[in-house]
Motif scaffolding. Sequence first.
Motif, mmCIF file in Angstrom:
data_model
loop_
_atom_site.group_PDB
_atom_site.id
_atom_site.type_symbol
_atom_site.label_atom_id
_atom_site.label_comp_id
_atom_site.label_asym_id
_atom_site.label_seq_id
_atom_site.Cartn_x
_atom_site.Cartn_y
_atom_site.Cartn_z
ATOM 1 N N GLY A 24 0.799 -1.219 0.000
ATOM 2 C CA GLY A 24 0.000 0.000 0.000
ATOM 3 C C GLY A 24 0.828 1.262 0.000
ATOM 4 O O GLY A 24 0.280 2.367 -0.018
ATOM 5 N N PHE A 25 2.161 1.127 0.021
ATOM 6 C CA PHE A 25 3.044 2.291 0.035
ATOM 7 C C PHE A 25 3.772 2.442 -1.294
ATOM 8 O O PHE A 25 4.229 1.450 -1.881
ATOM 9 C CB PHE A 25 4.088 2.171 1.152
ATOM 10 N N ARG A 26 3.904 3.685 -1.722
ATOM 11 C CA ARG A 26 4.721 3.965 -2.901
ATOM 12 C C ARG A 26 6.197 3.894 -2.560
ATOM 13 O O ARG A 26 7.024 3.460 -3.370
ATOM 14 C CB ARG A 26 4.378 5.359 -3.446
ATOM 15 N N ILE A 27 6.523 4.318 -1.316
ATOM 16 C CA ILE A 27 7.911 4.295 -0.848
ATOM 17 C C ILE A 27 8.046 3.213 0.206
ATOM 18 O O ILE A 27 7.493 3.326 1.306
ATOM 19 C CB ILE A 27 8.320 5.660 -0.270
ATOM 20 N N SER A 45 11.305 1.755 0.704
ATOM 21 C CA SER A 45 12.688 1.866 1.149
ATOM 22 C C SER A 45 13.229 3.192 0.647
ATOM 23 O O SER A 45 12.625 3.841 -0.213
ATOM 24 C CB SER A 45 13.540 0.703 0.605
ATOM 25 N N ALA A 46 14.352 3.597 1.213
ATOM 26 C CA ALA A 46 14.935 4.876 0.811
ATOM 27 C C ALA A 46 15.284 4.887 -0.665
ATOM 28 O O ALA A 46 15.295 5.951 -1.310
ATOM 29 C CB ALA A 46 16.178 5.161 1.650
ATOM 30 N N ALA A 47 15.553 3.706 -1.258
ATOM 31 C CA ALA A 47 15.922 3.648 -2.669
ATOM 32 C C ALA A 47 14.755 4.020 -3.584
ATOM 33 O O ALA A 47 14.958 4.471 -4.715
ATOM 34 C CB ALA A 47 16.426 2.245 -3.017
ATOM 35 N N ASP A 48 13.537 3.830 -3.117
ATOM 36 C CA ASP A 48 12.384 4.156 -3.953
ATOM 37 C C ASP A 48 12.275 5.647 -4.211
ATOM 38 O O ASP A 48 11.879 6.064 -5.306
ATOM 39 C CB ASP A 48 11.095 3.664 -3.280
ATOM 40 N N ASP A 49 12.570 6.473 -3.189
ATOM 41 C CA ASP A 49 12.519 7.943 -3.325
ATOM 42 C C ASP A 49 13.252 8.516 -2.121
ATOM 43 O O ASP A 49 12.673 8.648 -1.033
ATOM 44 C CB ASP A 49 11.072 8.430 -3.373
ATOM 45 N N ALA A 50 14.515 8.842 -2.281
ATOM 46 C CA ALA A 50 15.362 9.241 -1.158
ATOM 47 C C ALA A 50 14.819 10.468 -0.431
ATOM 48 O O ALA A 50 14.671 10.472 0.802
ATOM 49 C CB ALA A 50 16.789 9.495 -1.636
ATOM 50 N N TYR A 86 11.406 9.729 1.129
ATOM 51 C CA TYR A 86 11.560 8.884 2.308
ATOM 52 C C TYR A 86 11.980 9.710 3.521
ATOM 53 O O TYR A 86 11.428 9.553 4.620
ATOM 54 C CB TYR A 86 12.600 7.804 2.034
ATOM 55 N N ALA A 87 12.934 10.640 3.358
ATOM 56 C CA ALA A 87 13.419 11.470 4.466
ATOM 57 C C ALA A 87 12.314 12.376 4.990
ATOM 58 O O ALA A 87 12.089 12.479 6.206
ATOM 59 C CB ALA A 87 14.616 12.293 4.006
ATOM 60 N N ILE A 88 11.586 13.017 4.074
ATOM 61 C CA ILE A 88 10.531 13.948 4.496
ATOM 62 C C ILE A 88 9.398 13.206 5.203
ATOM 63 O O ILE A 88 8.929 13.609 6.263
ATOM 64 C CB ILE A 88 9.995 14.722 3.277
ATOM 65 N N SER A 89 8.964 12.104 4.602
ATOM 66 C CA SER A 89 7.838 11.372 5.176
ATOM 67 C C SER A 89 8.198 10.746 6.525
ATOM 68 O O SER A 89 7.342 10.666 7.421
ATOM 69 C CB SER A 89 7.360 10.288 4.206
ATOM 70 N N SER A 133 0.266 11.700 1.175
ATOM 71 C CA SER A 133 0.512 12.200 -0.181
ATOM 72 C C SER A 133 1.904 11.838 -0.686
ATOM 73 O O SER A 133 2.132 11.743 -1.900
ATOM 74 C CB SER A 133 0.339 13.721 -0.213
ATOM 75 N N ILE A 134 2.847 11.608 0.246
ATOM 76 C CA ILE A 134 4.215 11.276 -0.145
ATOM 77 C C ILE A 134 4.417 9.765 -0.239
ATOM 78 O O ILE A 134 4.981 9.254 -1.209
ATOM 79 C CB ILE A 134 5.220 11.875 0.860
ATOM 80 N N ARG A 135 3.939 9.026 0.724
ATOM 81 C CA ARG A 135 4.280 7.615 0.840
ATOM 82 C C ARG A 135 3.249 6.646 0.258
ATOM 83 O O ARG A 135 3.615 5.584 -0.232
ATOM 84 C CB ARG A 135 4.483 7.259 2.315
ATOM 85 N N ASP A 136 1.972 6.992 0.331
ATOM 86 C CA ASP A 136 0.948 6.030 -0.072
ATOM 87 C C ASP A 136 0.945 5.789 -1.572
ATOM 88 O O ASP A 136 1.181 6.700 -2.375
ATOM 89 C CB ASP A 136 -0.441 6.516 0.363
ATOM 90 N N ALA A 137 0.671 4.560 -1.917
ATOM 91 C CA ALA A 137 0.630 4.175 -3.328
ATOM 92 C C ALA A 137 -0.738 4.487 -3.931
ATOM 93 O O ALA A 137 -1.765 4.365 -3.266
ATOM 94 C CB ALA A 137 0.926 2.684 -3.479
#
Length: 405
Positions: free
Chosen positions: A35-38, A40-45, A48-51, A363-367
Motif C-alpha cells: 500500500g506504500f509507494r515508498i 525503502s529509501a531507494a524508492d525515493d530518497a 523517504y526522508a521527508i515522510s 501524499s508522499i508515501r501512499d501508493a
Amino acid sequence: MALTVQTNNAAITALKHLNNNNISMNRALERLSSGFRINSAADDASGYAISTKLNAQGERLKAAVQNGTQATAMVKMADAAVNEIQNMIVRIQSLAIQGASANNVAEAGKLDAERVKLEGQINKIANGTNYNGVNLLNGIDSASTGTAATAAGAVTQAGATGTHAQVTITGTPLFTEAASFTVTNAATTGFITSVVSDTALTLADGTVLFAAGVELLSAADVATPTLTPTAIVGTGLTFSAVAGTTTSAAGTATSAAATGGTDFGQAAYAGSLNFQVGDANTTDHQVAVNLQNSYTTTSLGLTNVLGDLATAAASALYIDTAIAAIDKLTIQRADLGATQNQLSFVNSNLATAIEQVSSAVSSIRDADMAAEMTNFTKSQILVQAGTSMLAQANQASQNVLSLFR
C-alpha cells in the motif's frame, strides 16, 4: 546482417527488456501488497526522508494528545472537588445566617457542630484530592520531600521554686510524617518536669489534635524527655517545660535544644505545573496549570474551631467570613475553568495537526492503487511477451545449421 553463433544480439536485447519489465512488475507487486509507494529509501530518497520526519512528528503529536486528554481529566477532577467545597461553604453561609437570628439561639450548638463537620470535610477533600499522586487542591507538591525542621530555645532556672524551658520548632509549612523531637536538658535530673504546647497541634486534614496549653508529656525526673507528635501544621510550634517541684541551684542558666529528623513533609508548589501538549521542547508547546491554590479552611479563612456560631453576634461575624471564603474560592475556581477551556482548544488544535501531518505523509508515501495495478498489468504482459520473444531469439540461432545441409 551477418549470421553468427557467438553472439545473439536479438536474445540479449530481449533479455534486457525482460529483466527491466520483471523489475517493474515486482516493484508494482510490492507497492500493491504494502500500500506504500515508498517502501525503502531507494524508492525515493528525498520523499523517504521527508515522510519519515513527518511520521515521527505525528507520533509525537499523538503522545501530546494523550497528555492533553489526561491534563483535562485532572483539571476536571479538581474542579469537581472544588464544586463540592463550594456547596459546603454555601451551606456554611446558610448556617451563619440562621445563627445570627434571635429565633435560633437555642439551636446555636447544633448549627455550629454542623459547620465544624462541614469544614472538616472541606479539609479532607482539599488534602485528599489527587490525580495519579499529584495533589490538586492543597497547594502541596507531592513530589517534594521538604526540609528538616530545626529548633532551639533557652532554658532558665527559676531557683528553688522550679524550672521553665521553652523550645520553638520551625520547619516546612506542612508536616505529614511522624517526627520525634528531643528536648535536651543540660541540668540535673528532674530539671524539666512536664512539657506543654503553647500553640494548638493540628493534623494535615484539619483535625485539632490538642489545644494550646494541653500537656504533651509528663517528664518528672527525666533529663531528656522526647516529644513525638504525629503531624504538625503551621510555620512554628512551641513546646514549653513549665515550673516543676524539683529544687535546683538558684540563678543558674543553661540551654535546651530540640532536634528532629529529615524529610518532615512536603513543600508548597514552587510554580505552575507544565504539561507537554506539543511535539517540541519549547514553552509554546506546553500548558501551565496552576495548582498552587489551596482550598483548605485555613487558606479560605474558615476557622474550623468550635464556638464560632455559638452566639448570634459570633454568627453575624461569621457571615462575613463565609462570604470572603466563597469569594476567594470562586476566583481560584475561575482559573480552573479557564484552564479547562485552554486545554479544550489545545486538544482540538492537536487533532487538526495530526490530521494534516497524516495527510502530508499519505501524499508522499501512499501508493496510488489504480495506477500501480495498471503498471502491474502492463509489466506482467510485457514479461510474458519478453519471455516468448527470448525463446524466439534463441531459436533463431539454430537457422545456421541449415547451411551445413
